[in-house]
Motif scaffolding. Structure first.
Motif, mmCIF file in Angstrom:
data_model
loop_
_atom_site.group_PDB
_atom_site.id
_atom_site.type_symbol
_atom_site.label_atom_id
_atom_site.label_comp_id
_atom_site.label_asym_id
_atom_site.label_seq_id
_atom_site.Cartn_x
_atom_site.Cartn_y
_atom_site.Cartn_z
ATOM 1 N N VAL A 30 36.612 41.232 36.231
ATOM 2 C CA VAL A 30 37.972 40.942 36.698
ATOM 3 C C VAL A 30 37.945 39.808 37.713
ATOM 4 N N VAL B 249 46.710 44.347 39.084
ATOM 5 C CA VAL B 249 45.429 44.703 38.468
ATOM 6 C C VAL B 249 44.394 44.758 39.581
ATOM 7 N N ASN C 93 47.305 36.584 34.585
ATOM 8 C CA ASN C 93 47.709 36.817 35.974
ATOM 9 C C ASN C 93 48.952 35.971 36.252
ATOM 10 N N VAL D 173 46.064 40.073 41.278
ATOM 11 C CA VAL D 173 44.734 40.682 41.160
ATOM 12 C C VAL D 173 44.187 40.927 42.555
ATOM 13 N N ALA E 107 39.748 36.242 37.144
ATOM 14 C CA ALA E 107 40.790 35.824 38.083
ATOM 15 C C ALA E 107 40.426 34.535 38.810
ATOM 16 N N LEU F 177 42.352 38.437 30.806
ATOM 17 C CA LEU F 177 43.255 38.775 31.906
ATOM 18 C C LEU F 177 44.318 37.697 32.021
#
Length: 428
Positions: A181, A171, A151, A299, A185, A149
């Protein structure tokens, strides 16, 4: 290969698929990712061992998404009454009526047709996958996991296990209590493990489908009955939940079906109908978990990725649907105002609305857990006085019922007062 969307949702369970449907119906370009394959339904199959008590508020939301008619076309069991009572022995057990403090929540007292429906999770999920797939702007990526991921300030990117990259303004982590996730994050959680575990058993019993769901509270934990659909030949399906120590549930799970059925019939309240068959059983630990933040830059978390609660009243998925509905509304307003979907002020609105609401339900479930799951005489007296008061005061009883149905968002005062005395109250 890179594909661009407005929103990328990771997790196509009930909450993620609902959010994808709602955003798709509003014209958002949505990428919906899930490790699993599309759910399937066969009317001849035994019921899914995972069921949820969908509240009236959730039904309205699912109807808005166009999924509720599909759920009813498969199978859902309406319940109009919910009963709770204390089964703990006390010095006057042989003198007083067994259920002197039984409380029954009845839809008729609320001018409602029902309190909710018991629905198998795979049925709700299938209806929502169908409604999400029907949206031209929603693209499903089935059978793929997220491996990384990014970000950043300008956009967020998830990379799938086949190398595909999906970018979006936002997301959404809807991938459950062990959210990948959330971990990617860098969002932490507070977690409290309960001493109990829960065993769920799919059974058949003699008699028609009942319109009541009930819980008898024992010092070791509640034992609950959730009605399901007719099985034919004068029998019906039900889901039973038995809360107890991990050791006791391990012993029960080791029994064959005949011995387990005898144990259940003996240990459950006499209101349990005569069982004829056990189809499946499973147990799982119980924990209260709350993400320290629902949002980190681009996120945002919904459902179990953001919070898990004691499943005592089956409210987890209802909270998740409320998250999805709220985030959907916030993102529509951001789009209407021409804002970036990850605008901090907009996403803060989502967290400021949902965190307190989820916290209130966590507190309510903890009140019941701490009040009933013990043998302490003063607490035994307190809980029976509380149930007796609820029985005697229809207004208080109906406030609790409306809260559980998703009609009233305010935690009933008596529950809040008790919750404030619980350990861990400040950390929620």
């Amino acid at each position: 290969m890179t594909q661009a969307f407005d929103v990328v949702i990771v997790g196509a369970g009930m909450v993620g698929a609902a959010l994808a449907t709602g955003l798709g119906r509003s014209g958002f370009r949505v990428g919906l990712v899930d490790q699993g394959a599309a759910p399937s339904y066969d009317a001849a199959q035994p019921p899914d061992i995972r069921v949820s008590a969908l509240s009236a508020g959730s039904e309205r939301y699912l109807a808005e998404l166009g999924a509720w008619p599909d759920i009813l076309a498969m199978r859902a069991t309406r319940y109009t009454r919910l009963a709770v009572w204390d089964e703990t022995d006390h010095p006057l057990s042989n003198v007083l009526p067994r259920k002197i403090a039984e409380v029954v929540f009845d839809a008729r007292n609320l001018s409602a047709r029902h309190l909710g429906h018991i629905v198998e999770n795979r049925i709700t999920q299938q209806a929502l996958w169908s409604s999400a797939s029907a949206q031209p702007s929603v693209t499903l990526f089935c059978g793929h996991a997220v491996t990384s991921l990014s970000n950043s300030d300008n956009y967020a990117t998830v990379t799938l296990d086949d190398g595909t990259e999906l970018t979006g303004e936002l997301v959404v982590g809807a991938d459950g209590a062990n959210s990948g996730v959330r971990n990617l994050a860098g969002i932490g959680v507070t977690r409290d493990q309960y001493q109990q575990q829960a065993m769920v058993v799919s059974v058949r019993y003699q008699g028609p489908v009942q319109d009541i769901t009930w819980q008898g509270f024992y010092p070791s934990g509640p034992r609950a009955f959730l009605p399901l659909h007719a099985a034919g030949n004068g029998e019906s399906w039900a889901s039973l939940v038995w809360y107890d120590s991990p050791e006791e549930l391990a012993r029960l799970k080791s029994l064959d079906n005949s011995a387990l059925m005898a144990e259940i019939q003996n240990a459950f309240p006499p209101e349990l109908p005569l069982l004829t068959h056990i189809d499946a059983r499973a147990s799982f630990p119980i924990a209260r978990q709350h993400a320290k933040n629902y949002v980190n830059n681009r996120v945002v978390l919904v459902g179990d990725a953001a919070h898990t609660i004691n499943p005592l009243a089956g409210q987890g998925v209802n909270l998740g649907f409320q998250d999805a509905r709220c985030l959907q509304s916030v993102l529509r307003e951001a789009r209407r105002a021409g804002c970036d979907l990850a605008n901090p002020a907009r996403l803060d609105q989502y967290e400021q609305q949902r965190r307190p609401a989820n916290r209130r339900m966590m507190l309510a479930m903890d009140v019941f857990y701490h009040l009933f799951s013990n043998r302490t005489p003063p607490l035994h007296l307190l809980r029976n006085l509380g149930l007796g008061a609820a029985k005697a005061m229809p207004f208080a009883r109906n406030r609790v019922a409306k809260y559980a149905m998703g009609i009233d968002d305010d935690l009933p005062p008596v529950i809040r007062q008790l919750a404030e005395r619980l350990p861990g109250f400040k950390q929620l």
